[in-house]
Design an enzyme around this catalytic site. Structure first.
Site, PDB file in Angstrom:
ATOM      1  N   SER A  22     -53.997 -19.448   8.876  1.00 57.54           N
ATOM      2  CA  SER A  22     -54.940 -20.556   9.033  1.00 57.54           C
ATOM      3  C   SER A  22     -54.268 -21.925   8.888  1.00 57.54           C
ATOM      4  O   SER A  22     -53.405 -22.127   8.039  1.00 57.54           O
ATOM      5  CB  SER A  22     -56.061 -20.427   7.993  1.00 57.54           C
ATOM      6  OG  SER A  22     -56.912 -21.556   8.053  1.00 57.54           O
ATOM      7  N   LYS A  73     -68.495 -14.166   6.317  1.00 61.68           N
ATOM      8  CA  LYS A  73     -69.485 -15.202   6.616  1.00 61.68           C
ATOM      9  C   LYS A  73     -70.921 -14.753   6.368  1.00 61.68           C
ATOM     10  O   LYS A  73     -71.745 -15.525   5.871  1.00 61.68           O
ATOM     11  CB  LYS A  73     -69.328 -15.677   8.062  1.00 61.68           C
ATOM     12  CG  LYS A  73     -68.122 -16.565   8.310  1.00 61.68           C
ATOM     13  CD  LYS A  73     -68.156 -17.125   9.727  1.00 61.68           C
ATOM     14  CE  LYS A  73     -67.029 -18.095   9.966  1.00 61.68           C
ATOM     15  NZ  LYS A  73     -67.129 -18.730  11.314  1.00 61.68           N
ATOM     16  N   GLY A 133     -72.531 -16.488  25.628  1.00 60.01           N
ATOM     17  CA  GLY A 133     -71.999 -15.893  24.409  1.00 60.01           C
ATOM     18  C   GLY A 133     -72.895 -16.139  23.212  1.00 60.01           C
ATOM     19  O   GLY A 133     -73.258 -17.282  22.928  1.00 60.01           O
ATOM     20  N   GLY A 136     -70.675 -15.046  16.865  1.00 59.25           N
ATOM     21  CA  GLY A 136     -70.737 -15.968  15.736  1.00 59.25           C
ATOM     22  C   GLY A 136     -70.782 -17.424  16.155  1.00 59.25           C
ATOM     23  O   GLY A 136     -71.650 -18.193  15.723  1.00 59.25           O
ATOM     24  N   VAL A 234     -65.132 -23.148  24.017  1.00 60.83           N
ATOM     25  CA  VAL A 234     -64.792 -23.134  22.597  1.00 60.83           C
ATOM     26  C   VAL A 234     -63.349 -22.707  22.346  1.00 60.83           C
ATOM     27  O   VAL A 234     -62.812 -22.917  21.257  1.00 60.83           O
ATOM     28  CB  VAL A 234     -65.752 -22.234  21.783  1.00 60.83           C
ATOM     29  CG1 VAL A 234     -67.190 -22.675  21.962  1.00 60.83           C
ATOM     30  CG2 VAL A 234     -65.569 -20.768  22.141  1.00 60.83           C
ATOM     31  N   GLY A 258     -61.902 -26.310  22.950  1.00 59.00           N
ATOM     32  CA  GLY A 258     -62.530 -26.194  21.645  1.00 59.00           C
ATOM     33  C   GLY A 258     -61.805 -26.867  20.498  1.00 59.00           C
ATOM     34  O   GLY A 258     -62.227 -26.740  19.347  1.00 59.00           O
TER      35      GLY A 258
END
Length: 290
Positions: A22, A73, A133, A136, A234, A258
């Protein structure tokens, strides 16, 4: 980094797995340093099995806030003491704030998309929008479009488990907001193209265009592309998907990937954590335009 840590430094945490890849820790820590905030942001490998203990640690250690990614999440929702309107409607949390042991869950994924468009002087209010889509990202975007006052959101998805689960989300948005939301089969290409033709904004939240689908796109007819159509994909890696390339080549003038969505969802979380505005342009240049 060490020069700005002290006995008063407060911690924020990212809990997910896998998560070592990340960019969030670098993004947030660089921002804290630039703004002179005595905060530190760390990533922790936490799955659903470790989640209950992780939430206890957040309360016990006074971790002031943080973010949540897959697979946590939805799993973290029952551990929150309060949910924002968006998080409640989406049924997922990607940002939390710890107010003296009272945990408030938020979801900024959809905010990121709307703010990215706003940064380009594109307002979603009263607009007809086609959204492909309903995973999430798509769910979060659909909810936020409803909260932001879009006139109509036409969702297209293949008929899979996400399609079946989306019916309740559609009902919730229709009930809780003034936006009209419909759910259609993405395999009906004629209806899909017709909807885009009647929309001012098209958002692709399917992930098609990134590996392993980097050679694919949902729009293959140049007649669907108009100069005034706004297209947001995105996906931000690659920076130009086949959809965006095709749209530009056929005269579409407002085409966006995105990256800004990702940055603005981070900025929304940053605002919740600190009360400060994140310097989005500085972070964009620092992390992505070297």
């Amino acid at each position: 980094m060490t020069e700005r840590l002290s006995g008063h430094t407060l911690m924020l945490a990212l809990i997910a797995t896998p998560i070592r890849h990340s960019l969030s820790p670098k993004m947030y820590n660089e921002t804290y340093a630039k703004l002179g905030l005595d905060l530190a942001y760390l990533a922790f490998e936490v799955g659903q099995e470790e989640l209950p203990d992780a939430v206890k640690a957040i309360r016990a250690l006074g971790i002031v806030g943080g973010n949540v990614s897959m697979p946590n999440k939805q799993a973290i929702v029952p551990y929150m003491d309060e949910l924002s309107s968006a998080a409640k409607m989406i049924g997922a949390v990607n940002t939390f704030v710890n107010k003296d042991g009272y945990l408030i869950g938020h979801n900024t994924d959809g905010v990121g998309a709307v703010r990215a468009l706003e940064a380009e002087d594109i307002d979603v209010k009263n607009q007809v929008i086609t959204l492909a889509g309903i995973g999430g990202a798509g769910t979060a975007i659909a909810v936020q479009l409803g909260l932001e006052g879009a006139k109509e959101v036409r969702i297209f998805n293949i008929k899979d488990r996400a399609f079946d689960a989306a019916a309740s989300i559609v009902d919730t948005i229709n009930t809780e907001t003034q936006t009209k939301v419909t759910l259609e089969d993405l395999s009906d290409t004629e209806n899909f193209y017709k909807s885009i033709g009647e929309s001012s904004i098209y958002i692709d939240a399917t992930g098609i265009g990134m590996k392993p689908f980097e050679d694919m796109k949902l729009i293959n007819d140049p007649a669907v592309i108009r100069p005034d159509l706004v297209i947001l994909d995105v996906v931000y890696s690659p920076a130009e998907t086949q959809l965006l390339k095709f749209a530009r080549e056929n005269g579409c003038q407002k085409v966006f990937n995105g990256l800004s969505m990702m940055l603005y969802q981070g900025a929304a979380a940053f605002k919740l954590h600190t009360g400060e505005d994140m310097p989005v342009d500085y972070i964009r240049e620092l992390l992505f335009e070297k």
